[in-house]
Motif scaffolding. Sequence first.
Motif, PDB file in Angstrom:
ATOM      1  N   ILE A   1      -4.118   7.585  12.599  1.00 37.99           N
ATOM      2  CA  ILE A   1      -6.000   7.134  12.668  1.00 37.99           C
ATOM      3  C   ILE A   1      -5.659   6.524  11.352  1.00 37.99           C
ATOM      4  CG2 ILE A   1      -7.803   8.121  12.543  1.00 37.99           C
ATOM      5  CD1 ILE A   1      -6.938   9.997  14.523  1.00 37.99           C
ATOM      6  N   ALA A   2      -5.417   6.926  10.103  1.00 43.09           N
ATOM      7  CA  ALA A   2      -5.748   6.731   8.485  1.00 43.09           C
ATOM      8  C   ALA A   2      -5.175   4.953   8.763  1.00 43.09           C
ATOM      9  CB  ALA A   2      -4.523   7.316   7.469  1.00 43.09           C
ATOM     10  N   SER A   3      -4.155   4.711   9.233  1.00 44.16           N
ATOM     11  CA  SER A   3      -3.711   3.461   9.332  1.00 44.16           C
ATOM     12  C   SER A   3      -3.825   2.687  10.291  1.00 44.16           C
ATOM     13  CB  SER A   3      -1.604   3.295   9.441  1.00 44.16           C
ATOM     14  OG  SER A   3      -1.143   2.560   9.880  1.00 44.16           O
TER      15      SER A   3
ATOM     16  N   THR B   1      -6.752   2.895  -3.667  1.00 44.57           N
ATOM     17  CA  THR B   1      -7.707   2.225  -3.395  1.00 44.57           C
ATOM     18  C   THR B   1      -7.745   1.460  -4.023  1.00 44.57           C
ATOM     19  OG1 THR B   1      -7.800   3.975  -1.417  1.00 44.57           O
ATOM     20  CG2 THR B   1      -8.718   1.481  -0.671  1.00 44.57           C
ATOM     21  N   LEU B   2      -8.390   1.948  -4.663  1.00 48.41           N
ATOM     22  CA  LEU B   2      -8.566   0.068  -5.681  1.00 48.41           C
ATOM     23  C   LEU B   2      -7.515  -0.529  -6.600  1.00 48.41           C
ATOM     24  CD1 LEU B   2     -11.428   2.421  -7.649  1.00 48.41           C
ATOM     25  CD2 LEU B   2     -11.998  -0.061  -6.583  1.00 48.41           C
ATOM     26  N   PHE B   3      -6.764   0.147  -6.232  1.00 46.28           N
ATOM     27  CA  PHE B   3      -5.393  -0.363  -7.025  1.00 46.28           C
ATOM     28  C   PHE B   3      -4.788  -1.459  -6.030  1.00 46.28           C
ATOM     29  CE2 PHE B   3      -0.498  -0.927  -7.674  1.00 46.28           C
ATOM     30  CZ  PHE B   3      -1.174  -1.249  -8.600  1.00 46.28           C
TER      31      PHE B   3
ATOM     32  N   ILE C   1      10.301   0.993   6.689  1.00 47.46           N
ATOM     33  CA  ILE C   1       9.798   0.376   7.238  1.00 47.46           C
ATOM     34  C   ILE C   1      10.300  -0.683   8.688  1.00 47.46           C
ATOM     35  CG2 ILE C   1       7.928  -0.884   6.043  1.00 47.46           C
ATOM     36  CD1 ILE C   1       9.715  -3.160   5.451  1.00 47.46           C
ATOM     37  N   ASP C   2      10.242  -0.570   9.738  1.00 43.73           N
ATOM     38  CA  ASP C   2      11.153  -0.837  10.681  1.00 43.73           C
ATOM     39  C   ASP C   2      10.793  -1.764  11.605  1.00 43.73           C
ATOM     40  OD1 ASP C   2       8.348  -1.433  11.945  1.00 43.73           O
ATOM     41  OD2 ASP C   2       7.828   0.392  13.098  1.00 43.73           O
ATOM     42  N   LYS C   3      11.096  -3.215  10.602  1.00 44.65           N
ATOM     43  CA  LYS C   3      11.503  -4.359  10.970  1.00 44.65           C
ATOM     44  C   LYS C   3      12.060  -4.573   9.437  1.00 44.65           C
ATOM     45  CE  LYS C   3       7.164  -5.892  11.217  1.00 44.65           C
ATOM     46  NZ  LYS C   3       6.127  -6.652  12.063  1.00 44.65           N
ATOM     47  N   TYR C   4      12.592  -5.858   9.758  1.00 45.77           N
ATOM     48  CA  TYR C   4      12.816  -6.541   8.508  1.00 45.77           C
ATOM     49  C   TYR C   4      11.530  -7.416   7.750  1.00 45.77           C
ATOM     50  CZ  TYR C   4      15.025  -9.742   5.331  1.00 45.77           C
ATOM     51  OH  TYR C   4      15.487 -10.670   4.242  1.00 45.77           O
TER      52      TYR C   4
ATOM     53  N   ASN D   1       0.770  -1.540   0.011  1.00 47.22           N
ATOM     54  CA  ASN D   1      -0.094   0.545  -0.007  1.00 47.22           C
ATOM     55  C   ASN D   1       0.599   1.136   0.134  1.00 47.22           C
ATOM     56  OD1 ASN D   1      -2.243   1.609   0.148  1.00 47.22           O
ATOM     57  ND2 ASN D   1      -2.235   1.873   2.625  1.00 47.22           N
ATOM     58  N   ASP D   2       1.432   1.333   0.574  1.00 50.95           N
ATOM     59  CA  ASP D   2       3.090   2.105   1.129  1.00 50.95           C
ATOM     60  C   ASP D   2       3.697   2.830  -0.453  1.00 50.95           C
ATOM     61  OD1 ASP D   2       1.925   2.449   3.644  1.00 50.95           O
ATOM     62  OD2 ASP D   2       3.802   1.925   4.220  1.00 50.95           O
ATOM     63  N   LEU D   3       4.430   1.905  -0.562  1.00 51.39           N
ATOM     64  CA  LEU D   3       4.558   1.319  -1.863  1.00 51.39           C
ATOM     65  C   LEU D   3       4.025   2.257  -3.257  1.00 51.39           C
ATOM     66  CD1 LEU D   3       6.645  -1.559  -2.448  1.00 51.39           C
ATOM     67  CD2 LEU D   3       7.179   0.944  -2.032  1.00 51.39           C
ATOM     68  N   ILE D   4       2.852   1.971  -3.031  1.00 54.65           N
ATOM     69  CA  ILE D   4       1.462   2.177  -4.357  1.00 54.65           C
ATOM     70  C   ILE D   4       1.399   3.954  -4.126  1.00 54.65           C
ATOM     71  CG2 ILE D   4      -0.158   2.144  -5.290  1.00 54.65           C
ATOM     72  CD1 ILE D   4      -0.145  -0.499  -4.794  1.00 54.65           C
ATOM     73  N   SER D   5       1.378   4.230  -2.839  1.00 51.30           N
ATOM     74  CA  SER D   5       0.803   5.332  -2.643  1.00 51.30           C
ATOM     75  C   SER D   5       2.020   6.195  -2.878  1.00 51.30           C
ATOM     76  CB  SER D   5      -0.175   5.624  -1.588  1.00 51.30           C
ATOM     77  OG  SER D   5       0.635   4.580  -1.114  1.00 51.30           O
TER      78      SER D   5
END
Length: 756
Positions: free
Chosen positions: A681-683, A580-582, A217-220, A194-198
């Motif tokens: 909140i969104a996440s 979001t649709l993608f 990202i905070d972990k492997y 999701n983050d990559l897409i946005s």
Amino acid sequence: MEIIVTHTNTDFDALASLILAAKLYPDAQLVLPGSCEQNVRNFLAEYPHSFNLKKSKHIKLETVTKLILVDTRQSSRIGKFETLADGQIPIYIYDHHPVQEGDIKGELMEIKELGATVSIILEKIKEQNITISPIEATIAALGIYEDTGSLTFSTTTTADISAIEYLISCGANLPVIARLLEKELTVDQLFILNDLISSQKVYQIDQTNIVIAKVVIDKYVGDLAVLAHKIMNMESLEVLFCIIGMAGRVQLIARSHTNKVDVAEILSLIGGGGHKTAASATIRELSLEAVEQKLLEILHLKLIPTKETTPPPIQLYPHNIKHLMGKNLPQPIQDILKLLGEIGDGLKMNVYVVGGIVRDLLLGKPTFDLDIVVEGNGIEFARELSQRIAGSYKSHERFKTATVVFPDGLKIDIATARKEVYDHPAALPRVTTGGIYDDILRRDFTINALAIQLNPTYFGNLIDFVGGEKDLKEGLIEILHDKSFIDDPTRIFRAIRFTSRGNFKLSDNTKNLIIKSATKDLFLQLAKQRLRNELILILNDDNPDSAFLQLQELNILKYIHPLLQIGENQSLLFKKITHTLFYLELIIEHKPIDKWLIYLLGLIDGLSKEEASEFMHHLKFTKLQQKTVITDKEESQLLIDYLKRYRDPSPAAIYNRLTGIPLEVLVFIMAKVDAFENKEIASCIKKQIVFFLTELSKVKLSISGDDLKKLGIEPGPVYKEIFDKVLSAKLNGKLKTKEDELEHAKCHVEQITHGI
Ligand code: CTP
């Protein structure tokens, strides 16, 4: 003891190589040196006792007399067996990876750059006439399909293709393969995706679109290459670089579908490597931003062409496009077109396929909506066709058209070539028969005014009276005559819809005519239902956000409804809906969804309930549509409030609140919180919805009414109460097996009987 070992994080090619190597070395013990990829674990769980595999902890190093390595020769990838790589015992190697620094040397080295290691081993098996069982063939084929992207990666060789052919003849089970190749993403992967897409940014460097997506990202998290693969395919990208910062390093994953960009070469300049089409790098010394900067510098350096390399212009569309039809249309459609041509000859009528399908065929993105025009009598043609195919037809005398329905449900529209006369602006046209030339001239834009003749002697001839082919190449929407928008104002919306598909822009002439024609009076004469249909078409097409911005710029939006306005908020919301649709398409497959409904919720988001109702009523949306949209609008707000209030609900609570909510509303909520709520909140809200869609909504009870009867419980409303309780406990992770469920049901019954 001889052992056969593959690499850690074992994938299908590695596992299959192990299993097939055992056919060459029947006395050797198969060993998994470490963890396996998720889908390999799924496969092994499905066939638990089929292979004699041991874990590395069960092998004493001092007992090993020969080491056979498959699908790797890197000592860092074989776990504890690394210590055997010093050459004290014989080492045999079967591997398809390119040479790398630190490769183990063996006494026997079967190294070939085939798509998969299995293909190398299979050649040996065939040479020695060793038979393989269907399950061995299935796992071997899985290995080849996975490592070659189902024979599509450029690393695929003819040896891999013949290997598959051979494996199918040995009984490889294709449905099992198809199922197991579908990797389910983990929740961590879903969020990274999701983050990559946005975060995607498109850079145009020397006419190549290069997409860079990044995330920290905070972990492997492992197995991220699959995300790049998914994004590439879903968005039909040319080149993608994913930059992922995690656990003290930056991982760069690159994919290219164009010859112009060799990602292995590019990443080699930043310490990575791989193939032309797929490469990766791990960089420890630079920050994520520095990696992005460096990458852009390399790309600029590599992609600016020298004069000699500029290719000569090629002629895209020859006059006869039979070969293009052969290449781009599915065989059944080609067969139908041929049949139509033959029927045309039989009835002495010229027959043509026209409109959108011709345009899209030339653009290389075929649609299969068949619009047929005949010079003669379309209804007689339809009658003959329906007899030939044992189908049916329905005619419309007024327009001299008919729809033929094939036995499998396929429909084609047959029209009689005609002239249209508009008695007054925006009216439906009066029709008289004419030739293909007249029929072409009554159409909207040059790019839609192309036809292909189907009669056998002329099959594939492109009929272009108006320069449609040229406009298609130049990406221009050009109207056929000055009164076109006055005759049919819906064409204004069509023009804008085509431009928002990305590759087209309005010609100056067309734009001026739109501005001149688009008056209040014109739109007042247009039936509201037609306006509504055009609105839905825009909302269902690509990039509705850019269509609405254009409508606003051209001052037309107010004629759809005076309350509509596209401000920053609306634009942002549209963008988030698109993302979001993608994203959703990637995480849940094949769920029907009304895309237009979600964008409509976005369009009316700034309106009050009363205003929204008035808007829908004004545009004559059906009663059901009005009710759905207003309910969805209210529901989405209530749900956002709920999800904001309960930040850490139990799985059962999420399930109960979200079950029955239309998918469109859930998507809209995800997009809306992404647009307007703070990131945390969104996440949190998005996580709950994704958790519901990907996992909770699939949870089913193993017990049934029969089981309750066997427990001696009288059927009645109490059954539902019991099922609800058991399901809640199961959702909350308390029940694993059917027995657990029965136990829980019993407890609940006891509580009821004892009035607890
Ligand atoms: N057409 C037209 N004026 C309109 C609608 C349609 O001239 N208001 C013509 C165009 O030649 C068009 C054909 O009818 O190509 C078929 O229309 P339709 O199927 O609605 O559109 P397509 O062009 O196929 O476009 P889409 O990709 O949106 O389906």
